[in-house]
Design a protein around this motif. Structure first.
Motif, mmCIF file in Angstrom:
data_model
loop_
_atom_site.group_PDB
_atom_site.id
_atom_site.type_symbol
_atom_site.label_atom_id
_atom_site.label_comp_id
_atom_site.label_asym_id
_atom_site.label_seq_id
_atom_site.Cartn_x
_atom_site.Cartn_y
_atom_site.Cartn_z
ATOM 1 N N VAL A 178 0.847 -1.187 0.000
ATOM 2 C CA VAL A 178 0.000 0.000 0.000
ATOM 3 C C VAL A 178 0.881 1.235 0.000
ATOM 4 N N ALA A 179 0.585 2.155 -0.916
ATOM 5 C CA ALA A 179 1.268 3.443 -0.972
ATOM 6 C C ALA A 179 0.415 4.479 -0.258
ATOM 7 N N VAL A 180 1.024 5.259 0.602
ATOM 8 C CA VAL A 180 0.316 6.316 1.320
ATOM 9 C C VAL A 180 0.792 7.650 0.761
ATOM 10 N N MET A 181 -0.148 8.438 0.251
ATOM 11 C CA MET A 181 0.182 9.658 -0.476
ATOM 12 C C MET A 181 -0.358 10.894 0.235
ATOM 13 N N SER A 182 0.262 12.040 -0.055
ATOM 14 C CA SER A 182 -0.211 13.319 0.490
ATOM 15 C C SER A 182 -1.187 14.010 -0.458
ATOM 16 N N HIS A 183 -1.421 13.411 -1.609
ATOM 17 C CA HIS A 183 -2.293 13.991 -2.631
ATOM 18 C C HIS A 183 -3.035 12.860 -3.350
ATOM 19 N N PRO A 184 -4.040 13.192 -4.172
ATOM 20 C CA PRO A 184 -4.846 12.145 -4.813
ATOM 21 C C PRO A 184 -4.399 11.749 -6.219
ATOM 22 N N PHE A 185 -3.220 12.155 -6.638
ATOM 23 C CA PHE A 185 -2.823 11.968 -8.029
ATOM 24 C C PHE A 185 -1.993 10.685 -8.193
ATOM 25 N N PHE A 186 -2.697 9.578 -8.201
ATOM 26 C CA PHE A 186 -2.060 8.272 -8.327
ATOM 27 C C PHE A 186 -3.054 7.282 -8.909
ATOM 28 N N ALA A 187 -2.530 6.146 -9.385
ATOM 29 C CA ALA A 187 -3.369 5.091 -9.948
ATOM 30 C C ALA A 187 -2.587 3.786 -9.894
ATOM 31 N N VAL A 188 -3.303 2.679 -10.054
ATOM 32 C CA VAL A 188 -2.688 1.354 -10.167
ATOM 33 C C VAL A 188 -3.043 0.800 -11.537
ATOM 34 N N SER A 189 -2.058 0.310 -12.264
ATOM 35 C CA SER A 189 -2.326 -0.196 -13.608
ATOM 36 C C SER A 189 -3.281 -1.392 -13.559
ATOM 37 N N ALA A 190 -4.194 -1.408 -14.493
ATOM 38 C CA ALA A 190 -5.209 -2.463 -14.569
ATOM 39 C C ALA A 190 -4.605 -3.740 -15.155
ATOM 40 N N GLY A 191 -5.444 -4.749 -15.335
ATOM 41 C CA GLY A 191 -4.979 -6.029 -15.857
ATOM 42 C C GLY A 191 -4.326 -5.932 -17.217
ATOM 43 N N ASN A 192 -4.724 -4.934 -18.008
ATOM 44 C CA ASN A 192 -4.116 -4.746 -19.336
ATOM 45 C C ASN A 192 -3.002 -3.705 -19.324
ATOM 46 N N GLY A 193 -2.640 -3.229 -18.130
ATOM 47 C CA GLY A 193 -1.539 -2.284 -17.998
ATOM 48 C C GLY A 193 -1.919 -0.825 -18.069
ATOM 49 N N THR A 194 -3.181 -0.496 -18.342
ATOM 50 C CA THR A 194 -3.568 0.896 -18.518
ATOM 51 C C THR A 194 -3.809 1.578 -17.168
ATOM 52 N N PHE A 195 -3.656 2.906 -17.185
ATOM 53 C CA PHE A 195 -3.923 3.706 -15.982
ATOM 54 C C PHE A 195 -4.304 5.122 -16.404
ATOM 55 N N THR A 196 -4.978 5.834 -15.509
ATOM 56 C CA THR A 196 -5.303 7.246 -15.708
ATOM 57 C C THR A 196 -5.214 7.971 -14.375
ATOM 58 N N ILE A 197 -4.546 9.107 -14.376
ATOM 59 C CA ILE A 197 -4.499 10.004 -13.225
ATOM 60 C C ILE A 197 -5.190 11.290 -13.650
#
Length: 250
Positions: free
Chosen positions: A191-210
């Protein structure tokens, strides 16, 4: 041996504290509260894997029939998950470049971590500092969840039966915090703990969106538990989607 593990896990419950952690405020990360500078820009891309993906370790669940029965064939530890060249379970986040002094409120919506088939689901997750993490046990057997941070305070809690839920949070940003199961040594999550909401985890096909980014130039990092990190500079225009593709290899 099993009885000793169960006894240790029940003792760990007492050491881990109660089943409620600190509450957060705002909305869910990824649709997070506009408590700090927000915008209409985004970063979208694909995390790919080149070459032949390594074979994942085989898991011996013979002593946990309730979990073993959920799989067709021998279960494996999903360390590297690749589908059509796309790499899953990669944490992608803005490492630097946000406006100086920008602060963001923790979302009120909890992030959920489940235990299904004697594996953590999801394998990789992100939360903001102060945001609740709801840990569920969907297996009809004992799990013991141990967090091993270096900056935050750790915990070690027991969930002896299906349907149990425990809530915890971390107060300081930290990438990454390992999660383990003291009963089943193959169970791991991060688990990554961030100070801001600009993050994502890549999906099963590798895609992500921030999404929700203000215009600016950012250092963006992609983190994978086995393959390491990749970074790049990405310039985001207001109302536009910037591309950021990462590639890992064997």
């Amino acid at each position: 041996m099993r009885k000793l593990l169960y006894a240790a896990a029940f003792l760990a419950m007492a050491c881990g504290g109660g089943d409620k952690g600190a509450a957060g405020g705002g909305e869910a990360a990824g649709g997070a509260a506009a408590s700090g500078p927000m915008g209409s820009g985004s970063i979208t891309g694909t995390v790919s894997f080149t070459g032949t993906a390594p074979a994942n370790p085989v898991i011996d669940m013979s002593e946990e029939k309730a979990c073993a029965d959920k799989y067709q064939g021998q279960p494996t530890d999903p360390v590297v998950v690749v589908a059509n060249g796309g790499l899953a379970n990669t944490f992608v986040y803005v490492k630097s470049g946000l406006p100086a002094g920008a602060t963001y409120s923790a979302p009120a919506t909890a992030v959920v971590l489940d235990q299904q088939g004697c594996l953590y689901t999801p394998r990789v997750l992100g939360a903001m500092a102060g945001q609740n993490i709801e840990i569920k046990n969907s297996d009809p057997l004992l799990h013991n969840i141990k967090a091993v941070p270096t900056v935050n305070r750790g915990f070690n809690i027991s969930q002896p039966q299906a349907g149990m839920t425990s809530t915890r949070s971390f107060s300081q940003p930290e990438v990454m915090i390992p999660l383990e199961c003291s009963v089943h040594g193959w169970m791991h999550a991060s688990v990554a703990v961030m100070s801001h909401p600009f993050f994502a985890v890549s999906a099963g096909n590798g895609t992500f969106t921030i999404s929700g980014l203000p215009a600016g130039t950012y250092e963006v990092e992609a983190w994978h538990e086995k393959l390491g990190t990749k970074t790049m500079s990405v310039t985001v225009a207001e109302g536009a989607a910037a591309a950021a593709d990462f590639s890992f290899g064997s």
